[in-house]
Write an enzyme that holds these catalytic residues in place. Structure first.
Site, PDB file in Angstrom:
ATOM      1  N   TYR A 191       0.833  -1.219   0.000  1.00 56.58           N
ATOM      2  CA  TYR A 191       0.000   0.000   0.000  1.00 56.58           C
ATOM      3  C   TYR A 191       0.865   1.266   0.000  1.00 56.58           C
ATOM      4  CZ  TYR A 191      -5.160  -0.130   0.100  1.00 56.58           C
ATOM      5  OH  TYR A 191      -6.483  -0.162  -0.237  1.00 56.58           O
ATOM      6  N   GLU A 236       1.961   6.295  -7.076  1.00 55.66           N
ATOM      7  CA  GLU A 236       0.862   7.105  -7.623  1.00 55.66           C
ATOM      8  C   GLU A 236       1.108   8.599  -7.394  1.00 55.66           C
ATOM      9  OE1 GLU A 236      -2.936   5.547  -6.228  1.00 55.66           O
ATOM     10  OE2 GLU A 236      -2.201   3.512  -6.511  1.00 55.66           O
TER      11      GLU A 236
HETATM   12  C1  LIG Z   1     -11.753  11.316  -9.115  1.00 54.15           C
HETATM   13  C2  LIG Z   1     -10.447  11.200  -8.463  1.00 54.15           C
HETATM   14  C3  LIG Z   1     -10.450  10.378  -7.231  1.00 54.15           C
HETATM   15  C4  LIG Z   1      -9.159  10.470  -6.549  1.00 54.15           C
HETATM   16  C5  LIG Z   1      -9.178   9.926  -5.156  1.00 54.15           C
HETATM   17  C6  LIG Z   1      -7.870  10.045  -4.560  1.00 54.15           C
HETATM   18  C7  LIG Z   1      -7.759   9.492  -3.180  1.00 54.15           C
HETATM   19  C8  LIG Z   1      -7.215   8.120  -3.185  1.00 54.15           C
HETATM   20  C9  LIG Z   1      -6.675   7.655  -1.907  1.00 54.15           C
HETATM   21  C10 LIG Z   1      -6.545   6.157  -1.935  1.00 54.15           C
HETATM   22  C11 LIG Z   1      -5.304   5.658  -2.487  1.00 54.15           C
HETATM   23  C12 LIG Z   1      -5.375   4.199  -2.902  1.00 54.15           C
HETATM   24  C13 LIG Z   1      -4.162   3.855  -3.572  1.00 54.15           C
HETATM   25  C14 LIG Z   1      -4.119   2.442  -4.096  1.00 54.15           C
HETATM   26  O1  LIG Z   1      -4.491   2.430  -5.446  1.00 54.15           O
HETATM   27  C15 LIG Z   1      -2.759   1.945  -3.953  1.00 54.15           C
HETATM   28  C16 LIG Z   1      -2.710   0.468  -4.059  1.00 54.15           C
HETATM   29  O2  LIG Z   1      -3.593  -0.272  -4.265  1.00 54.15           O
HETATM   30  S1  LIG Z   1      -1.184  -0.100  -3.821  1.00 54.15           S
HETATM   31  C17 LIG Z   1      -1.311  -1.854  -3.732  1.00 54.15           C
HETATM   32  C18 LIG Z   1      -1.753  -2.362  -2.380  1.00 54.15           C
HETATM   33  N1  LIG Z   1      -3.128  -2.403  -2.386  1.00 54.15           N
HETATM   34  C19 LIG Z   1      -3.840  -3.299  -1.717  1.00 54.15           C
HETATM   35  O3  LIG Z   1      -3.352  -4.139  -0.997  1.00 54.15           O
HETATM   36  C20 LIG Z   1      -5.279  -3.220  -1.968  1.00 54.15           C
HETATM   37  C21 LIG Z   1      -6.011  -3.463  -0.758  1.00 54.15           C
HETATM   38  N2  LIG Z   1      -7.352  -3.111  -1.018  1.00 54.15           N
HETATM   39  C22 LIG Z   1      -8.301  -4.023  -1.248  1.00 54.15           C
HETATM   40  O4  LIG Z   1      -8.079  -5.175  -1.166  1.00 54.15           O
HETATM   41  C23 LIG Z   1      -9.682  -3.604  -1.576  1.00 54.15           C
HETATM   42  O5  LIG Z   1      -9.614  -2.736  -2.598  1.00 54.15           O
HETATM   43  C24 LIG Z   1     -10.452  -3.048  -0.407  1.00 54.15           C
HETATM   44  C25 LIG Z   1     -11.830  -2.634  -0.900  1.00 54.15           C
HETATM   45  C26 LIG Z   1      -9.738  -1.834   0.158  1.00 54.15           C
HETATM   46  C27 LIG Z   1     -10.572  -4.072   0.708  1.00 54.15           C
HETATM   47  O6  LIG Z   1     -11.114  -5.196   0.311  1.00 54.15           O
HETATM   48  P1  LIG Z   1     -12.298  -5.918   1.115  1.00 54.15           P
HETATM   49  O7  LIG Z   1     -13.012  -5.001   2.035  1.00 54.15           O
HETATM   50  O8  LIG Z   1     -13.110  -6.597   0.093  1.00 54.15           O
HETATM   51  O9  LIG Z   1     -11.561  -6.877   2.068  1.00 54.15           O
HETATM   52  P2  LIG Z   1     -11.457  -8.425   1.973  1.00 54.15           P
HETATM   53  O10 LIG Z   1     -10.623  -8.803   0.816  1.00 54.15           O
HETATM   54  O11 LIG Z   1     -10.983  -8.875   3.299  1.00 54.15           O
HETATM   55  O12 LIG Z   1     -12.952  -8.919   1.675  1.00 54.15           O
HETATM   56  C28 LIG Z   1     -14.075  -8.640   2.521  1.00 54.15           C
HETATM   57  C29 LIG Z   1     -15.178  -9.625   2.206  1.00 54.15           C
HETATM   58  O13 LIG Z   1     -15.678  -9.453   0.879  1.00 54.15           O
HETATM   59  C30 LIG Z   1     -15.431 -10.619   0.118  1.00 54.15           C
HETATM   60  N3  LIG Z   1     -15.110 -10.209  -1.227  1.00 54.15           N
HETATM   61  C31 LIG Z   1     -14.708  -8.996  -1.609  1.00 54.15           C
HETATM   62  N4  LIG Z   1     -14.502  -8.951  -2.924  1.00 54.15           N
HETATM   63  C32 LIG Z   1     -14.788 -10.175  -3.377  1.00 54.15           C
HETATM   64  C33 LIG Z   1     -14.749 -10.767  -4.663  1.00 54.15           C
HETATM   65  N5  LIG Z   1     -14.361 -10.077  -5.759  1.00 54.15           N
HETATM   66  N6  LIG Z   1     -15.086 -12.054  -4.760  1.00 54.15           N
HETATM   67  C34 LIG Z   1     -15.460 -12.765  -3.689  1.00 54.15           C
HETATM   68  N7  LIG Z   1     -15.523 -12.265  -2.435  1.00 54.15           N
HETATM   69  C35 LIG Z   1     -15.181 -10.979  -2.301  1.00 54.15           C
HETATM   70  C36 LIG Z   1     -14.299 -11.270   0.822  1.00 54.15           C
HETATM   71  O14 LIG Z   1     -14.193 -12.624   0.581  1.00 54.15           O
HETATM   72  C37 LIG Z   1     -14.693 -11.011   2.259  1.00 54.15           C
HETATM   73  O15 LIG Z   1     -15.783 -11.823   2.612  1.00 54.15           O
HETATM   74  P3  LIG Z   1     -15.942 -12.458   4.049  1.00 54.15           P
HETATM   75  O16 LIG Z   1     -15.851 -11.329   5.042  1.00 54.15           O
HETATM   76  O17 LIG Z   1     -17.256 -13.110   4.002  1.00 54.15           O
HETATM   77  O18 LIG Z   1     -14.818 -13.421   4.185  1.00 54.15           O
END
Ligand SMILES: CCCCCCCCCCCCC[C@@H](O)CC(=O)SCCNC(=O)CCNC(=O)[C@H](O)C(C)(C)COP(=O)(O)OP(=O)(O)OC[C@H]1O[C@@H](n2cnc3c(N)ncnc32)[C@H](O)[C@@H]1OP(=O)(O)O
Length: 240
Positions: free
Chosen positions: A162, A169
């Site tokens: 992150y 970015e």
């Molecule tokens: C118009 C201009 C706008 C400009 C805005 C500027 C401000 C920006 C500030 C933000 C900067 C962000 C920068 C970013 O791009 C940098 C990077 O990404 S760097 C790389 C590192 N990144 C990461 O590690 C990403 C981490 N983020 C994520 O994973 C997700 O995007 C997030 C939504 C943040 C979190 O994911 P989630 O809440 O889904 O967490 P979980 O994975 O633990 O899942 C929760 C439960 O949902 C189920 N789930 C979710 N998606 C799916 C799917 N596709 N298929 C199946 N199941 C899914 C998951 O299984 C969990 O379920 P349960 O709780 O039942 O187990």
């Protein structure tokens, strides 16, 4: 949803049956979606490696994969829909910020710079590693065959990835500023027939500043998810 099904009163039987059917469709769709996205990001990873091995430089790398990247990153908008209709338990806002900031990078920022900047490669590599891990995590999880190392990687890699991704970015947006100021791109100056003024240069500065309140929210959301998934037993003890 799960707790309602566990409570399962007679009156709710019909509704629960409908929910089960719907969730089978949802699981099928999510499995397909996550496999497709894992494959997409793997294709990107292989294209990047092939480019680098063949050319021995990162110059031109972004251009060579830009269309594929834009396609898969834009498709990720579907994930906001997943949250909105409730087939995944994630906040629409958290997912929306994550997806929109990436879409903004690929459609608006990378067009305003020489794409040979090292910062572009930084966020590109970080996004690719993150997404391969994230989508394969969801896929194996849905198939109930989740290898521990994928789970571990999903909830540990972000601690490094992150900040690195955000650095890539922000440095890329910063690199775009001189070009944006010089060309006045996407800006509207008065007087004009709409009587509206917009300065893209200052908009980009506001976007950069918006990382300060928004990024910690995403990061802490992931730290909470990490505690829930990797240290789940602690949460169970608390509830009891
Ligand atoms: C118009 C201009 C706008 C400009 C805005 C500027 C401000 C920006 C500030 C933000 C900067 C962000 C920068 C970013 O791009 C940098 C990077 O990404 S760097 C790389 C590192 N990144 C990461 O590690 C990403 C981490 N983020 C994520 O994973 C997700 O995007 C997030 C939504 C943040 C979190 O994911 P989630 O809440 O889904 O967490 P979980 O994975 O633990 O899942 C929760 C439960 O949902 C189920 N789930 C979710 N998606 C799916 C799917 N596709 N298929 C199946 N199941 C899914 C998951 O299984 C969990 O379920 P349960 O709780 O039942 O187990």
């Amino acid at each position: 949803m799960a707790s309602m099904e566990e409570d399962g009163s007679v009156e709710e039987k019909d509704n629960n049956n409908k929910k089960r059917t719907k969730s089978a469709i949802a699981v099928a769709w999510l499995t397909f979606y996550n496999i497709a996205m894992t494959a997409g990001w793997l294709v990107l990873a292989m294209a990047m490696m092939r480019f680098y091995i063949q050319k021995g430089t990162h110059k031109g790398l972004y251009k060579s994969i830009a269309r594929t990247l834009k396609f898969f990153q834009t498709v990720a908008l579907v994930e906001v829909g997943h949250c909105a209709i409730g087939i995944v338990r994630t906040s629409v806002i958290v997912t929306g910020v994550q997806v929109c900031s990436r879409i903004f990078m690929v459609w608006f920022i990378t067009n305003s710079i020489k794409q040979n900047e090292e910062s572009v490669i930084l966020f590109l590599v970080v996004w690719t590693l993150t997404e391969i891990t994230r989508y394969s995590f969801y896929t194996f999880n849905l198939l109930n065959h989740l290898p521990y190392f994928i789970k571990w990687a999903r909830y540990n890699m972000f601690i490094i990835m992150y900040p690195l991704g955000v650095a890539g970015e922000l440095l890329t947006i910063y690199a775009a500023l001189p070009f944006v100021r010089k060309t006045g791109m996407l800006s509207m100056r008065l007087p004009n027939k709409y009587n509206v003024s917009f300065d893209y240069y200052y908009f980009l500065i506001i976007v950069m500043l918006s990382y300060i309140p928004l990024f910690p929210q995403l990061f802490f959301h992931m730290l909470r998810q990490r505690r829930k998934v990797l240290l789940g037993e602690i949460i169970v003890e608390k509830d009891e």
